[in-house]
Design a protein around this motif. Structure first.
Motif, PDB file in Angstrom:
ATOM      1  N   GLY A  79      18.256   2.646  35.182  1.00 35.58           N
ATOM      2  CA  GLY A  79      17.234   2.015  36.020  1.00 35.58           C
ATOM      3  C   GLY A  79      16.017   1.666  35.182  1.00 35.58           C
ATOM      4  N   TYR A  80      15.545   2.645  34.410  1.00 37.80           N
ATOM      5  CA  TYR A  80      14.353   2.439  33.594  1.00 37.80           C
ATOM      6  C   TYR A  80      14.586   1.345  32.541  1.00 37.80           C
ATOM      7  N   LEU A  81      15.720   1.411  31.853  1.00 34.91           N
ATOM      8  CA  LEU A  81      15.940   0.483  30.730  1.00 34.91           C
ATOM      9  C   LEU A  81      16.066  -0.962  31.200  1.00 34.91           C
ATOM     10  N   THR A  82      16.765  -1.171  32.324  1.00 32.34           N
ATOM     11  CA  THR A  82      16.918  -2.565  32.771  1.00 32.34           C
ATOM     12  C   THR A  82      15.566  -3.121  33.243  1.00 32.34           C
ATOM     13  N   LYS A  83      14.774  -2.280  33.919  1.00 37.91           N
ATOM     14  CA  LYS A  83      13.437  -2.750  34.348  1.00 37.91           C
ATOM     15  C   LYS A  83      12.543  -3.016  33.138  1.00 37.91           C
ATOM     16  N   ALA A  84      12.597  -2.113  32.155  1.00 37.92           N
ATOM     17  CA  ALA A  84      11.727  -2.260  30.982  1.00 37.92           C
ATOM     18  C   ALA A  84      12.108  -3.516  30.198  1.00 37.92           C
ATOM     19  N   ARG A  85      13.412  -3.809  30.108  1.00 36.11           N
ATOM     20  CA  ARG A  85      13.830  -5.029  29.407  1.00 36.11           C
ATOM     21  C   ARG A  85      13.292  -6.263  30.140  1.00 36.11           C
ATOM     22  N   ALA A  86      13.418  -6.263  31.490  1.00 38.34           N
ATOM     23  CA  ALA A  86      12.947  -7.419  32.264  1.00 38.34           C
ATOM     24  C   ALA A  86      11.444  -7.608  32.082  1.00 38.34           C
ATOM     25  N   SER A  87      10.698  -6.505  32.074  1.00 37.70           N
ATOM     26  CA  SER A  87       9.250  -6.690  31.964  1.00 37.70           C
ATOM     27  C   SER A  87       8.863  -7.156  30.547  1.00 37.70           C
ATOM     28  N   ALA A  88       9.593  -6.714  29.502  1.00 37.66           N
ATOM     29  CA  ALA A  88       9.322  -7.220  28.145  1.00 37.66           C
ATOM     30  C   ALA A  88       9.663  -8.709  28.065  1.00 37.66           C
ATOM     31  N   GLN A  89      10.741  -9.109  28.771  1.00 42.89           N
ATOM     32  CA  GLN A  89      11.107 -10.541  28.796  1.00 42.89           C
ATOM     33  C   GLN A  89       9.981 -11.353  29.449  1.00 42.89           C
ATOM     34  N   ARG A  91       6.873 -10.668  29.575  1.00 45.89           N
ATOM     35  CA  ARG A  91       5.688 -10.726  28.700  1.00 45.89           C
ATOM     36  C   ARG A  91       5.940 -11.580  27.460  1.00 45.89           C
ATOM     37  N   GLY A  92       7.198 -11.959  27.216  1.00 45.65           N
ATOM     38  CA  GLY A  92       7.547 -12.710  26.000  1.00 45.65           C
ATOM     39  C   GLY A  92       7.452 -11.843  24.749  1.00 45.65           C
ATOM     40  N   ASP A  93       7.693 -10.530  24.919  1.00 46.86           N
ATOM     41  CA  ASP A  93       7.567  -9.582  23.795  1.00 46.86           C
ATOM     42  C   ASP A  93       8.953  -9.404  23.155  1.00 46.86           C
ATOM     43  N   ALA A  94       9.228 -10.265  22.156  1.00 44.59           N
ATOM     44  CA  ALA A  94      10.590 -10.334  21.596  1.00 44.59           C
ATOM     45  C   ALA A  94      11.012  -9.024  20.935  1.00 44.59           C
TER      46      ALA A  94
END
Ligand SMILES: Cc1cc2nc3c(=O)[nH]c(=O)nc-3n(C[C@H](O)[C@H](O)[C@H](O)COP(=O)(O)O)c2cc1C
Length: 216
Positions: A79-89, A91-94
């Motif tokens: 749950g945490y990892l998929t949300k964290a990936r989406a939020s980095a996407q 923000r455009g934080d490659a």
């Protein structure tokens, strides 16, 4: 400058290229117990509060137990990892997107990693409300050893990632592995030989931007 007591090019290379390894863990090559013992021996030189030396290391290399731990890790992590990936996407934080992509690969393959190592610290009082100094003393007495262990692995051609997400289910992990009360799990490190050894320093802020001299 006086002659340094170490070959700085080698020690600095070790310190700056010991990365969180996930995609490049060699799942096919067995890890000898002797190499893990050697790295624990080195890690035992790390500092501990009041010189308590309360480290304990549980090394899991039995397939059913690895599967059990991997399932707990995924329950804590997905749950945490998929949300964290989406939020980095968003923000455009490659750099952070790449990190979370690889954390998801590790979550999928955790049970196939040759050894899962859980560093623990004897902590008879950890389930009571503790003042900040006590938490600092507890974690501060295991994390230096964990990092030394990871450095010792790297210098022998192995790699690992410091993970913590299974700790949401630490009690179930304790039951699975028979960890006694009063012994606190600090992390879960998948350990394997690495595929290639050419890791590089990562982008980090320059020291001048994070150091305050005398006053903030
Ligand atoms: C306290 C802590 C907890 C971490 N937990 C996880 C985790 O649960 N899963 C994971 O894949 N990586 C975890 N990491 C690894 C970080 O993602 C990694 O150190 C960071 O992205 C920098 O990567 P690098 O060391 O390769 O530069 C953790 C690192 C620390 C220090």
């Amino acid at each position: 400058m006086i002659e340094p007591p170490f070959d700085l090019s080698e020690t600095d290379r070790l310190l700056t290229t010991t990365r969180a390894v996930r995609r490049r863990l060699d799942l096919e090559r067995a890890v000898e117990r002797s190499v893990i013992l050697e790295c624990v021996e080195i890690a035992s030189q790390a500092p501990t509060g009041s010189n308590r030396q309360g480290w304990r290391w549980i090394v899991v290399d039995e397939p059913d137990l690895k599967k059990g731990l991997a399932d707990l890790y995924r329950r804590g992590a997905m749950g945490y990892l998929t949300k964290a990936r989406a939020s980095a996407q968003d923000r455009g934080d490659a750099q952070t997107v790449r990190v979370f992509e690889s954390t998801l690969v590790l979550a999928d393959t955790m049970q196939d990693v040759p050894a899962l190592v859980i560093p623990c610290i004897e902590a008879p009082t950890a389930n009571r409300a503790l003042p900040a100094t006590a938490w600092s003393g507890l974690y501060g007495s295991i994390f230096p050893a964990i990092w030394s262990f990871q450095l010792a692995l790297r210098s022998r051609g192995l790699g690992s990632t410091l993970t913590t997400l299974h700790l949401q289910h630490a009690q179930e992990a304790a039951e699975l592995l028979g960890i006694p009360n009063g012994t606190m799990q600090a992390a879960l490190l998948p350990v394997a030989y690495t595929i290639g050894t050419d890791f590089k320093p990562a982008a980090r802020p320059p020291a001048e931007t994070i150091v305050h001299w005398n006053h903030w």
